[in-house]
Design an enzyme around this catalytic site. Structure first.
Site, PDB file in Angstrom:
ATOM      1  N   SER A   1      -1.539  -1.439  -4.018  1.00  0.00           N
ATOM      2  CA  SER A   1      -2.944  -0.056  -4.281  1.00  0.00           C
ATOM      3  C   SER A   1      -1.684   0.978  -4.178  1.00  0.00           C
ATOM      4  O   SER A   1      -0.705   1.251  -2.951  1.00  0.00           O
ATOM      5  CB  SER A   1      -3.672  -0.906  -3.579  1.00  0.00           C
ATOM      6  OG  SER A   1      -3.260  -0.860  -2.328  1.00  0.00           O
TER       7      SER A   1
ATOM      8  N   LYS B   1       0.765  -1.254  -0.006  1.00  0.00           N
ATOM      9  CA  LYS B   1      -0.102   0.473  -0.082  1.00  0.00           C
ATOM     10  C   LYS B   1       0.808   1.023   0.090  1.00  0.00           C
ATOM     11  O   LYS B   1       1.487   1.557   0.745  1.00  0.00           O
ATOM     12  CB  LYS B   1      -1.127  -0.149   1.215  1.00  0.00           C
ATOM     13  CG  LYS B   1      -1.967   1.254   1.358  1.00  0.00           C
ATOM     14  CD  LYS B   1      -3.154   0.757   0.293  1.00  0.00           C
ATOM     15  CE  LYS B   1      -3.812   1.771  -0.076  1.00  0.00           C
ATOM     16  NZ  LYS B   1      -4.943   0.914  -0.984  1.00  0.00           N
TER      17      LYS B   1
END
Length: 390
Positions: free
Chosen positions: A251, A177
Site C-alpha cells: 500500500s 508501505k
C-alpha cells in the site's frame, strides 16, 4: 506480565518469540485499547516491532484519518517506551491502511518479538518469525518504475535476513508501505528536471497509488524469486499481469518518503505460539483461497470453521483488488463503474473473510484495478493462527 526471562537481544537467548494482539480503534486517535495492553502488562512496549492498522477514512493518497491514526499510534507507543517518537523509526514498522467499509472494523494489530532461551515444549513444527526492512528514499521519479522495484527488493532481502529466513518458500506475507505522489512531490521532481509516471495522485487505473503498490509488489516478487529481475522493465509494470507475487500486500500514501517492509514467515527455530499460512482467491467471489490460508497455517477443517477453530485464528491479512474485467464467472458486474470502486473491493473482501472467521477486526486492504499482487483476478490472503499442542 511480560516474561522476565525473555530478552530483546539475541546475544543472551537463541529463539525469537513473535506474538500478536488485535485491539479496536473506535476513532483514528483512539489508542485506549492499545495503551491498555501496556498498562495491564500484556505487552512490553519494548518488544513491539510492528503496528499494522486499519483506520476509517477514504483510503486515498491524502487520507488524513490514516495519517492521524499513524501519528496517534506512534505517540502512544513512544510514551509507553519513554522515548521521542522519532526514535521509533529504526525499531518499529508502522503500516496503517485507510478505509474500513462494510464489515471491516478499525483496529490495530500489535506485533511483538522477544528472544527466549528455549523452544516451547509440545508445539511441533514451525512457528512465526518476523523480519523488518527499510528502503532507501524512494524519490517521486522512482515511483512506479524499476528504481522502486529494486529498492523494495533490497529491503525485502534485508527483512529476510532480519527474520533469519533463507528459503523464500517459508515466507507467507510481505507487507510494504510506500510513498505515493502528491502535488508537492511532483513539483519537486519537475524542478530537478525529472519526470513522474503519472499525474493522477489517486487509486484509479492510472493513479500513483496503484503504480507505487505494484512496483513494490514486483520488488517483493524479485526478492523472493517469484519473478526474474530481467523480466521487469518500466513498460511491464502495470502491464504484464503474468508477473506477480503470491505473498505481497502493498500500500502507499502521499505522506511516505520511503518504503517500510514487514515480512512474516515460519521457522523451525521459532519459539512463537503462532504460525502463518497463505492462499490466493481465484476471483472476487472465492472463499477457497481464504480457507487455504487458514489450512496451510495449521487449522484442519472441512467446509467451515467451528467456533473453537475461529478462536484459533489470530488475524487474517487480505489484499483484495478490482479485476481488470467486468465479467465474473460469466456474468456482467458493475463494480468497475462505481465512483468509489476501491471501497467496493475492500467491502467484498471483508465480507468474504469475516463470513469464515467471524472476526470483523480483519486487515483487508485493496481497491486497485488489476495488480501484481496475485495472478489476474486473484487476491493474496495470509492467516496467522495459534499453534496447538501435539
Amino acid at each position: 506480565m511480560p516474561n522476565p526471562e525473555a530478552s530483546l537481544s539475541p546475544r543472551s537467548a537463541r529463539y525469537p518469540k513473535a506474538s500478536m494482539h488485535v485491539v479496536p480503534m473506535l476513532a483514528p486517535n483512539d489508542t485506549a485499547a492499545f495503551r491498555a495492553l501496556f498498562a495491564s502488562g500484556a505487552v512490553d512496549p519494548a518488544s513491539v516491532v510492528a503496528l499494522i492498522a486499519k483506520s476509517e477514512g477514504s483510503g486515498l493518497h491524502n487520507d488524513h484519518a490514516r495519517v492521524f491514526a499513524d501519528v496517534s499510534l506512534r505517540t502512544a507507543l513512544a510514551e509507553a517506551r519513554g522515548c521521542p517518537v522519532e526514535d521509533l523509526a529504526d525499531s518499529v514498522t508502522v503500516a496503517v491502511s485507510g478505509g474500513s467499509p462494510g464489515v471491516i472494523s478499525p483496529h490495530v494489530t500489535v506485533v511483538t518479538q522477544e528472544w527466549v532461551a528455549d523452544l516451547p515444549a509440545g508445539l511441533p513444527g514451525v512457528g512465526l518469525v518476523v523480519g523488518r526492512g527499510h528502503t532507501e528514499p524512494i524519490l517521486p521519479e522512482d515511483i512506479g518504475r524499476t528504481a522502486q522495484v529494486d529498492k523494495v527488493a533490497d529491503a525485502v532481502a534485508a527483512a529476510m535476513l532480519d527474520a533469519g529466513v533463507t528459503d523464500p518458500d517459508d515466507v507467507h506475507l510481505v507487507m510494504v508501505k510506500g510513498p505515493a505522489l502528491s502535488s508537492r512531490a511532483v513539483a519537486d521532481a519537475l524542478s530537478r528536471g525529472k519526470t513522474v509516471v503519472t499525474g493522477d495522485y489517486g487509486i484509479g487505473p492510472m493513479g500513483s497509488m496503484c503504480w507505487s503498490n505494484d512496483a513494490s509488489a514486483l520488488g517483493v516478487a524479485v526478492a523472493l524469486g517469484e519473478v526474474k529481475r530481467d523480466l521487469v522493465a518500466d513498460d511491464r509494470i502495470r502491464s504484464d499481469w503474468d508477473l506477480f507475487s503470491a505473498v505481497a500486500a502493498t500500500s502507499s500514501g502521499g505522506e511516505k518518503r520511503g518504503g517500510e517492509v514487514l515480512l512474516l514467515a515460519n521457522s523451525a527455530q521459532s519459539a512463537s505460539e503462532l504460525r502463518i499460512g497463505h492462499g490466493i482467491t481465484r476471483d472476487m467471489a472465492d472463499t477457497e483461497g481464504i480457507k487455504t490460508a487458514i489450512r496451510t497455517a495449521g487449522v484442519d477443517f472441512d467446509c467451515c470453521l467451528s467456533p473453537a477453530q475461529q478462536a484459533q485464528v489470530v488475524q487474517v491479512f487480505g489484499k483484495f483488488v478490482l479485476p481488470g474485467s467486468d465479467v465474473l464467472r460469466g456474468q456482467h458486474i458493475t463494480a468497475l463503474d462505481d465512483h468509489e470502486a476501491h471501497h467496493v473491493a475492500k467491502a467484498v473482501g471483508g465480507a468474504l473473510v469475516v463470513s469464515i472467521t467471524g472476526q470483523p477486526m480483519s486487515f483487508i486492504s485493496g481497491g486497485e484495478r488489476n495488480s501484481h499482487m496475485g495472478p489476474p483476478g486473484g487476491n493474496p490472503v495470509a492467516a496467522v493462527v495459534r499453534r496447538l499442542p501435539a
